[in-house]
Write a protein that holds these residues in place. Structure first.
Motif, PDB file in Angstrom:
ATOM      1  N   LYS A   4       0.453   4.788   1.978  1.00 16.20           N
ATOM      2  CA  LYS A   4      -0.247   3.499   1.941  1.00 16.20           C
ATOM      3  C   LYS A   4      -0.511   3.075   0.502  1.00 16.20           C
ATOM      4  O   LYS A   4      -1.133   3.800  -0.271  1.00 16.20           O
ATOM      5  CB  LYS A   4      -1.564   3.602   2.715  1.00 16.20           C
ATOM      6  N   TRP A   6      -1.882  -0.128  -2.131  1.00 18.56           N
ATOM      7  CA  TRP A   6      -2.634  -1.375  -2.255  1.00 18.56           C
ATOM      8  C   TRP A   6      -2.134  -2.155  -3.452  1.00 18.56           C
ATOM      9  O   TRP A   6      -1.868  -1.567  -4.520  1.00 18.56           O
ATOM     10  CB  TRP A   6      -4.126  -1.092  -2.458  1.00 18.56           C
ATOM     11  N   SER A  19       5.045  -6.711  -2.553  1.00 18.09           N
ATOM     12  CA  SER A  19       4.907  -6.230  -1.177  1.00 18.09           C
ATOM     13  C   SER A  19       6.261  -6.169  -0.471  1.00 18.09           C
ATOM     14  O   SER A  19       6.564  -5.201   0.241  1.00 18.09           O
ATOM     15  CB  SER A  19       3.928  -7.102  -0.396  1.00 18.09           C
ATOM     16  N   GLU A  30      -0.985  -3.140   1.581  1.00 22.85           N
ATOM     17  CA  GLU A  30      -2.112  -4.030   1.861  1.00 22.85           C
ATOM     18  C   GLU A  30      -2.445  -4.779   0.576  1.00 22.85           C
ATOM     19  O   GLU A  30      -2.431  -4.192  -0.515  1.00 22.85           O
ATOM     20  CB  GLU A  30      -3.324  -3.243   2.350  1.00 22.85           C
TER      21      GLU A  30
END
Length: 226
Positions: A4, A6, A19, A30
């Motif tokens: 994950k 950010w 992204s 995210e």
């Protein structure tokens, strides 16, 4: 479970580019456009790595990094700063605070991906090895440094820098060689990045700082006890 990531950046175009390319590599991404909102979410569920803009509304990148490095749960979280070329002083300040790497705008998506992979590879690598030096214990598998029973608060890059010097077994490593070993072959940053991290590392090593020796005109080495 996917890694994950950010992206904490207020420019929607940069967020879209980053992204898209990172998701194509299989990462879960995210996006946050506000530093304070990202910080509020970070305390609940931190990611595996953060791409962090310096100039953010709510909480800027330097303040964000300072808070992360003071929190026990996020102190080792890998951070790559995103900055404009005109912000060199802020970049050095960010490295001092504990950022692991930085990229400058404009950037190539492939370069960002290479930096992310290199940092994650070095951060998540598991090597079952413990090194002892004058009362200092470095556990490579747990990414821990213990001095006389006390855990030293090193960032991932500081730990990897110490490991690279230890692995060299007293041989001198140039700044360029350390950039390759710690930041990755595809890293295009300033060699002064190494000096900044060595200075921070020595400060945290305290009385063991003398084991990290400067060889003027060549680079750095670890002092080997005879």
């Amino acid at each position: 479970m996917p890694v994950k990531l950010w992206i904490v950046e207020d420019d929607p175009d940069i967020c879209e580019i980053l992204s898209y390319n990172l998701e194509q590599e299989g990462y879960e991404v995210e996006i946050f456009h506000n530093g304070q909102k990202a910080m509020d979410s970070l305390l609940k569920s931190p990611p595996d790595l953060i791409l962090l803009d310096l100039m953010l509304p709510g909480l800027n990148g330097l303040e964000f990094t300072r808070v992360i490095r003071k929190d026990e749960n996020t102190k080792n979280l890998p951070i790559i700063m995103i900055t404009a070329r005109s912000e060199e002083i802020d970049v050095l300040h960010g490295l001092e605070l504990g950022a692991d790497d930085y990229i400058t705008k404009p950037f190539r998506p492939k370069e960002v991906i290479a930096r992310v992979k290199a940092l994650l590879r070095r951060y998540l690598r598991d090597e079952d090895k413990v090194y002892e030096l004058g009362g200092l214990k470095v556990n490579f598998s747990k990414h821990e440094v213990i001095a006389e029973g006390k855990f030293l608060d090193l960032t991932p890059k500081e730990f990897l820098l110490l490991k690279a010097l230890i692995d060299a077994k007293g041989r001198v490593l140039s700044r360029d060689k350390l950039l390759d070993k710690v930041w990755g072959f595809d890293y295009y940053g300033d060699p002064r990045t190494v000096d900044v991290h060595v200075r921070r590392l020595r400060k945290k090593l305290d009385k063991w700082a003398t084991y990290v020796e400067t060889v003027k005109g060549f680079g750095y080495r670890i002092k080997v006890e005879k």
